[in-house]
Enzyme design. Structure first.
Site, PDB file in Angstrom:
ATOM      1  N   ASP A 254       0.850  -1.184   0.000  1.00  0.00           N
ATOM      2  CA  ASP A 254       0.000   0.000   0.000  1.00  0.00           C
ATOM      3  C   ASP A 254       0.890   1.241   0.000  1.00  0.00           C
ATOM      4  OD1 ASP A 254      -1.738   2.102   0.559  1.00  0.00           O
ATOM      5  OD2 ASP A 254      -2.957   0.924   1.964  1.00  0.00           O
ATOM      6  N   HIS A 255       0.860   1.988  -1.107  1.00  0.00           N
ATOM      7  CA  HIS A 255       1.778   3.120  -1.270  1.00  0.00           C
ATOM      8  C   HIS A 255       1.403   4.316  -0.396  1.00  0.00           C
ATOM      9  CE1 HIS A 255       5.319   4.459  -3.018  1.00  0.00           C
ATOM     10  NE2 HIS A 255       4.975   4.667  -4.277  1.00  0.00           N
ATOM     11  N   ARG A 256       0.250   4.272   0.265  1.00  0.00           N
ATOM     12  CA  ARG A 256      -0.072   5.332   1.223  1.00  0.00           C
ATOM     13  C   ARG A 256       0.864   5.250   2.429  1.00  0.00           C
ATOM     14  NH1 ARG A 256      -6.270   4.190   2.493  1.00  0.00           N
ATOM     15  NH2 ARG A 256      -5.329   2.103   2.661  1.00  0.00           N
TER      16      ARG A 256
ATOM     17  N   VAL B 129       3.632   2.660   2.620  1.00  0.00           N
ATOM     18  CA  VAL B 129       4.920   2.042   2.297  1.00  0.00           C
ATOM     19  C   VAL B 129       5.445   2.668   1.015  1.00  0.00           C
ATOM     20  CG1 VAL B 129       6.119  -0.119   1.843  1.00  0.00           C
ATOM     21  CG2 VAL B 129       4.136  -0.095   3.383  1.00  0.00           C
TER      22      VAL B 129
END
Length: 482
Positions: free
Chosen positions: A452-454, A456
């Protein structure tokens, strides 16, 4: 929520309970009783499927079944009455003789209806009581006694089978889940094996000894890719060839686990911004270690395969990079928070006939390698039997999905809702590889990590993936890095 009511007429009603956390409905898969049947406190009366798992429901009182309010295949809201039982003494006494053929072992008289076995513990969903671990309940609702004189919980589905034989069902052979799996794979009936383990437990050696004579002919050839990678997560039997009978289309209702999985995956895909990274690596040393561990006395009776070491490698990588083990909390009024988890509940994606489920190993970060192997074996055995509980699928933090068992090289896995990362493991197979300056055949696989790029960023995700790969290339790092 109250799950039973009592009327002046002596009828008690049992309502559909919430067998998970916040579930609103469940489908009745199978009734084990019919009107007129005698039931006892703790007896399983039906099997239901929620959005998370199939669960058996026990009745919390004695009596005679008066009515079933819904047929099999009906989806019922939590709180609705599903069965009514006549608990008046006269009705129960009148129906008692019908249950005598399966009420107790033939060697002793049946105990009184009001007698309760000692050492009973709470049942699965918290209503009524169940017999302690000295007994096991058979698949369709019959309690199998560990010794003569104990009460049997009767299921009408088995009465016709048991009546006329004049004998109580035999005790289930004692064996650990990995040994049961081995026996099933080899086609060995555990009931025919003489156990050599302590307390009458059947060992792996007993199973191999039983099958040895039948293996005298040359075994059939096994494709090399399948021989190099064993996994406990493929629990779905191959589908039979389709028979259309002239129909051009077949419509299958989307419900239960399949419906919940679809909703969760759509929600995950459109809520969490996914990023997937890949790495191809040489796992020859890991495969050698797997073979060595299979011979280690500390691992005897346990399922040892590449997935075990991959799971351990990921746990070490998470310990070195704890920022990957987080979740997103929207909070109140837009005050979102990132929740750092100081424990790892490791999910293992499992394909079952009812759809994909992801049970998890609680506190996997604290498990030794033998403990992790035992937990994986139990997880697979439970999933194979379709008995994974809702609690086993809650609270996961990071997941592993093994697509390699299907011969697939890699994929872009979708995050399990509420988690920040998922690791996909591809097929392990021989490939040409540059090793010590020369091209040699080596065991190679591809790992894919979605996150999850939010929460990580690319650096953190890359470190976790690189650390996992480094451990699998040089498994001695399991010691030096742990």
């Amino acid at each position: 929520m109250t799950t039973m009511t009592e009327k002046a007429s002596g009828l008690r009603e049992f309502k559909m309970p919430d067998v998970g956390e916040g579930l609103t409905e469940a489908e009745i898969l199978k009734w084990y009783v019919q009107p007129g049947d005698t039931v006892t406190d703790g007896q399983v009366v039906c099997e239901v499927e929620t959005a998370k798992a199939a669960v058996e429901l026990p009745i919390p009182f004695d009596g005679v079944v008066h009515a079933l309010h819904f047929p099999e295949g009906t989806t019922v809201d939590v709180g609705q009455v599903i069965i009514a039982v006549d608990v008046s003494g006269g009705a129960a006494a009148a129906a008692a003789p019908a249950a005598e053929p399966v009420a107790a072992p033939a060697a002793e008289p049946a105990p009184a209806a009001e007698a309760k076995p000692e050492g009973r513990t709470p049942v699965l969903v918290g209503y009524g009581v169940a017999v302690s671990s000295t007994k096991r309940r058979a698949r369709r609702g019959v309690e199998v006694p560990a010794q003569q004189g104990e009460t049997l919980y009767a299921a009408t589905a088995l009465q016709a089978e048991l009546n006329g034989h004049g004998a109580a069902p035999a005790q289930r052979p004692l064996a650990k889940p990995p040994v049961r799996k081995l026996a099933k794979d080899l086609g060995v009936d555990l009931a025919t094996i003489t156990p050599s383990g302590p307390d009458g437990i059947i060992t792996r050696e007993d199973v191999h000894a039983a099958v040895a004579p039948a293996q005298a002919p040359a075994p059939a050839a096994v494709p090399a890719p399948q021989a190099t990678q064993e996994t406990p997560v493929r629990v779905q039997a191959p589908a039979p060839a389709a028979s259309y009978d002239g129909a051009r289309e077949t419509r299958v209702p989307v419900k239960g686990v399949r419906k919940a999985t679809a909703a969760a995956m759509v929600g995950s895909a459109f809520t969490a911004p996914h990023v997937t990274e890949f790495v191809t690596l040489d796992v020859t040393r890991t495969m050698r270690l797997v073979e060595e561990l299979k011979q280690d006395k500390e691992m005897q009776g346990l399922r040892v395969n590449p997935l075990l070491l991959i799971a351990k490698a990921l746990l070490v990588a998470i310990k070195r990079n704890p920022g990957i083990n987080v979740s997103w909390d929207e909070g109140h009024e837009g005050n979102a928070e990132i929740v750092q988890k100081h424990y790892v509940n490791l999910g293992i994606a499992a394909a079952t006939p009812r759809g994909l489920i992801v049970p998890n190993i609680k506190d996997a970060h604290d498990k030794t390698l033998p403990q992790l192997a035992e937990e994986l074996g139990a997880l697979v055995a439970t999933a194979r039997e379709g008995r994974t509980s809702p609690a086993a699928m809650q609270g996961g933090t990071v997941t592993i999905t093994n697509v390699g068992v299907f011969g697939v090289d890699t994929g872009t896995p979708i995050l399990n809702p509420g988690e920040s990362a998922i690791l996909a493991v591809g097929a392990i197979k021989p490939q040409p590889w540059v090793h010590k300056g020369k091209v040699k055949p080596r065991q190679v696989t591809t790992l894919a990590l979605s996150f999850d790029h939010r929460m990580v960023d690319g650096e953190l995700g890359s470190r976790v993936l690189a650390d996992t790969a480094a451990i699998l290339e040089q498994p001695k790092r399991l010691i030096t890095w742990a």
